[in-house]
Structure formats: C-alpha cells, structure tokens
Design an enzyme around this catalytic site. Structure first.
Site, short mmCIF file in Angstrom:
data_model
loop_
_atom_site.label_atom_id
_atom_site.label_comp_id
_atom_site.label_asym_id
_atom_site.label_seq_id
_atom_site.Cartn_x
_atom_site.Cartn_y
_atom_site.Cartn_z
N GLU A 282 0.84 -1.20 0.00
CA GLU A 282 0.00 0.00 0.00
C GLU A 282 0.88 1.25 0.00
OE1 GLU A 282 -3.59 1.95 2.72
OE2 GLU A 282 -2.02 0.77 3.69
N LYS A 358 -9.97 1.50 -1.53
CA LYS A 358 -10.02 1.17 -0.12
C LYS A 358 -11.37 1.60 0.43
CE LYS A 358 -7.09 1.53 4.03
NZ LYS A 358 -5.81 2.08 4.54
N CYS A 392 -5.08 -3.00 3.40
CA CYS A 392 -4.68 -2.71 4.77
C CYS A 392 -5.85 -2.80 5.76
CB CYS A 392 -4.00 -1.34 4.82
SG CYS A 392 -3.05 -1.01 6.33
#
Length: 531
Positions: A282, A358, A392
């Site tokens: 990321e 995300k 993440c």
C-alpha cells in the site's frame, strides 16, 4: 501435463461478418476454394519474390489449411476483391511455450498437419493486407478476429514469429535484439513489429533462422499475446506462484529512479521466478514525493495523484512485458467530484487493469491526506484463480472478506502500510483470521524503510507473509511463507488452489459449510459491479 478439453466440434468456419471503414463496406469470412488463386496473387503482391525469400502459399497448402482448421482461416473482401488474409492453427508448445522454432516446422511446411485441436496456443501463421488498403484498419480487424477466436476456444495465448522488416538496413548498426529494442523505443520504424506492439503483443525473444527472408536476415521476433479470459479445464493442476515485494522506502531523485526500482522487482519475479502474481505494498508510490519539493501532507498527496497516468503506464507496461498479474500496491487517485481515493490496481498480462478502492479509511488517512472511502468490492477472475483485494485496514473488517469468499474468491491480496509493530500485528493477525474463517489464501506485504522528509510517511514496519487455512493440507502454523521483518526483499511461494477445495469438502473443520445462516445474515450494499 493435461491437455485442455477437446474442441474439434467448435471448428466450423466463421459466419460472414460485414463492417465499414471510412464509408467503405467490407466483409470478413472463411475463404472458399475459388478464392485460392486470388489469395496467392495477393500474397505475391505483399511479399514480392526475391532471392531466397519464401514464396507464396500454393493451392494444395491453402486447401489443407481450410480442411484442417477452417476457423483459423479468414479473408476480408471489398467490392468482390480480397484485400486481406489471416491464417492460424492451434499448437501444443509443451513445457516451454516460448521455445525457438522455425516457420516451416511450426506450420508443417504450410500444410498445418500438426494442427492440434487439444493444444493450448493459437499460432499466427500469416496476416497480409493489400498494399493499397494498408493503414485503414484491416490488419487491426484481422488481429481482433484472431484474439476473439483465441478467447472463444479458451486458448492460453497467441504466438507468432514476426518478420524484422527493416533489419537488413540496420544490421551493420544493431544486433537483432538491439533492433527490437530500438523499435520498441521508437528509434526505428518497423511496419510489422510496430503494428504488432500496438496490437498488444509483447516480444519474448528473437529467433534466428526462422524464415528465409533477406530483409530480416532470417531473424524473427517471437511475440505473444496472453488471453486474459483463459480458464483452466477441470482437473488441471491449479498451482500458482505469488511474489510479495517487501518494498523499501528511500529518497529518490525522480520518477525514473522509482520506475527502475519497481522494474527490478517485477522482472526478477517474472524472469527469474516465474511468478503468476506480484504484489506491491500500500502507498509505495508515496516514495515519489521524496523527489519533489516539500509540500504539506494534503498538498503532497494531490501532487502525487497527478502522476496517476505515468504510474498506470509503468505498471501496465511491466505486467505486459512479463506476462503476469501485477497488483500495484495502492496509489491516490483523484475522482470526478474532486475527492481522493486510495486505489489498488490489478494489471493483467495484456496491460489492462481494474481498480479496487479502499473502503475503510483510517483516522490518520482522513486527517493527514483527506482520503475518502470507496463503495465497490471487486471479484476479479484471472486465468489461474479468482482473486480479490482488501487494502490494509479493510482486512480488519470480517464482512468484506466474507463477501469476497462467498463470491468465490480463492486468493485475497492485502497490501498494507503500517508505521509500527502494533499496526503490523493488527493487519496480519486479521489477515490470518480471514484465511482460516473463509478457507482462502491471504497474501500480504508492506513497506519498510524511512522517508524522513515526507509528512505522515516517516517510518515503517513490515513483514510479507502468505496465510492459509489451518489444517492438514497446509503449513503447520497456517503460514505458507514469511519474510524477515523490515528488510528489503521479495517473498516467493507456490499455492495449490485445489488444496482449498479439498479442505472445504473434507477438512478437520469446514467453517464455510458450517455457518449458521439461520442465525446470521450477511447483507451487502455495495455500489460497484464485479470486475
């Protein structure tokens, strides 16, 4: 090695197809016996005989090609005149599909007797277009039909040997390999190779003594196009190789230095280790801010977003050159409404890509960069596995991974960026849990190193790892492989997709099967569609 399922019953020849270019009507169709003389005459106009150059097809060869594999033979007609021809056959290239060969060997001296309906590769024997019709898109249409056929028959790839059209003029200056590089870099205009590159083909090698052709000095490029929709047949070996780049943040001078660092890892993963998938961390592209003048965190992240076209071009090129799937960590992308999203892009072997935003944004991302969350969750079908991406923090929310697992995802890629051990443990402990509860593989990697002059990206803690279900089919601790922490490296390991299904059907525990759907219901309100 198992062959793909037999497909002889599909070989019928194409239905005539009409199309228009610049107001002129054309028809693409399967050739007929009465076309042979005109096809041969056109071949002679396109490739005038001279020296030891190969002569045109003969009628008995064309008849053999048509009888053996009608689907692979196409002519384009304009006002009753044939102006373009394409000829293909199916071959089985064995364990080394990029091995050197000759034109006469691969086409069985033009008769196609070696055509293998159970092969995995569509071989492009010939494409030629009337010199008076070139530049109008006829060649591109023939190549599009060839790609369509490759997809329809579920073949792995298209291979061809390409003439190095102007190499004779440059042979005192370049080796054949240098000539190819010069064409790729735009230093030399080669009408054949240049066109093939525009059509999405990648040069895999240069073959000597491929064809008798003075212009090419008998050399040819070995070009490949990988079918992004290829599906393995049931019962095939389903092992895949993943490479996780534990990427070190360090100050760089410019974009080229960043590109060189990325290229090194992708080429190593592809050329040296034969990886099918390569995962970057990321926000590894934030390294580019170290090459710019200092900005505030919010201004800097928007400056970085301006580099999105260059970032995409780099990653697309690398994926295409190496013929693999590249999960390019994540990168800030400006949206139409002016907001910023943190997006992970998966680049396919043909250079195309899909973006997974995300969903869950950490407080620091909101505070420092003004990132907003997306609302789509992609299920991405690739030739060797169905994959998904959670960036993440997203993996800390079980419902996102559960949704992907219920949609058939087999490998979950999790790029992350954490600054300390606590953050790293939150992400990786949850990643391991997602692997166990959903009986999937979870592939993770993070950034390491420091960027002292970039706000919010000063220190990092990372350790690449691949997590599995915890059962007899898998590694004892549910960890397939794990890198040393906080050093720049690349973790490479193989995954057997069939092991997942054996575990789901007859494992010590079967959490996917044993869910209490009468008590718990997963409700989804996503805004995106499947990729």
């Amino acid at each position: 090695m198992l062959y793909p399922a037999a497909r002889w019953w599909k070989i019928r020849g194409m239905e005539p197809r009409e199309f228009t270019i610049e107001g002129k009507n054309y028809e693409a169709r399967t050739p007929r016996e009465e076309d042979f003389a005109e096809m041969i005459a056109l071949h002679k106009r396109c490739f005038p005989a001279g020296g030891n150059e190969d002569s045109a097809w003969r009628e008995d060869q064309l008849e053999s090609q048509l009888q053996i594999f009608a689907d692979g033979q196409v002519v384009i007609e304009k006002e009753g005149k044939i102006v373009g021809v394409s000829s293909s056959l199916i071959v089985w290239m064995g364990l080394d599909p990029l091995r050197h060969h000759t034109y006469y060997g691969i086409t069985d001296d033009g008769y196609f007797f070696n055509h293998d309906p159970q092969g995995d590769t569509l071989y492009g024997a010939e494409v030629y277009v009337d010199p008076e019709e070139r530049g109008r898109g006829i060649g591109a249409y023939l190549y599009a039909l060839r790609r369509e056929l490759c997809k329809r028959l579920n073949l792995r790839r298209i291979l061809a040997g390409g003439r190095l059209w102007h190499y004779e003029k440059f042979s005192d200056r370049y080796t054949p390999e240098e000539y190819v590089y010069a064409v790729q870099d735009g230093l030399v205009n080669d009408p054949v190779l240049g066109f093939q590159l525009k059509e999405g083909f990648v040069v895999r090698d240069v073959m000597p003594n491929y064809i008798r052709d003075p212009k090419s000095r008998n050399f040819a490029s070995l070009i490949e196009w990988l079918n992004p929709d290829y599906q393995l047949s049931e019962g095939d070996d389903r092992k895949v190789r993943v490479a996780c780049v534990q990427y070190q943040m360090r100050k760089i001078a410019d974009f080229d230095e960043f590109a060189a660092q990325v290229r090194y890892f992708v080429e190593t993963a592809g050329e040296d280790y034969g990886a099918d998938y390569v995962l970057f961390p990321e926000f590894f592209s934030v390294q580019l801010l170290s090459a710019m003048e200092p900005y505030s965190s919010r201004d800097g992240i928007r400056k970085l977003a301006e580099l999105t076209p260059k970032f995409r071009e780099l990653m697309s090129t690398l994926a295409r050159e190496q013929g693999l799937h590249l999960i390019a960590g994540s990168h800030p992308v400006l949206q139409e409404d002016g907001s910023l999203q943190n997006e992970a892009m998966l680049f396919r072997p043909d250079g195309s890509f899909v973006s997974q935003p995300k969903l869950h944004i950490t407080p620091s991302e909101t505070t420092w960069w003004g990132i907003t969350g997306g609302n789509q969750l992609l299920v991405i079908q690739t030739p060797k596995a169905k994959v998904g991406i959670l960036i993440c923090y997203d993996v800390e929310f079980p419902e996102a991974a559960r949704y992907l697992a219920e949609q058939g995802v087999e490998i979950l890629f999790v790029p992350y960026c954490t600054d300390n051990r606590q953050g790293y443990l939150r992400v990786t402990k949850c990643a391991a849990a997602r692997a166990i509860e959903n009986q999937i593989y979870v592939v993770t990697t993070g950034v390491v190193g420091n960027l002292p002059d970039v706000p919010a990206m000063d220190i990092h803690y990372g350790r690449a790892a691949v997590y599995t279900p915890s059962d007899f089919e898998f590694a004892r601790d549910g960890i397939q492989a794990e890198a040393d922490p906080n050093v720049e490296t690349m973790l490479v390991t193989d995954l057997d997709i069939n092991d997942l299904y054996r575990s789901r059907e007859a494992g010590s525990v079967t959490p996917l099967m044993d869910r209490r759907r009468d008590l718990f219901e997963l409700r989804v309100n996503l805004g995106g569609e499947q990729g």
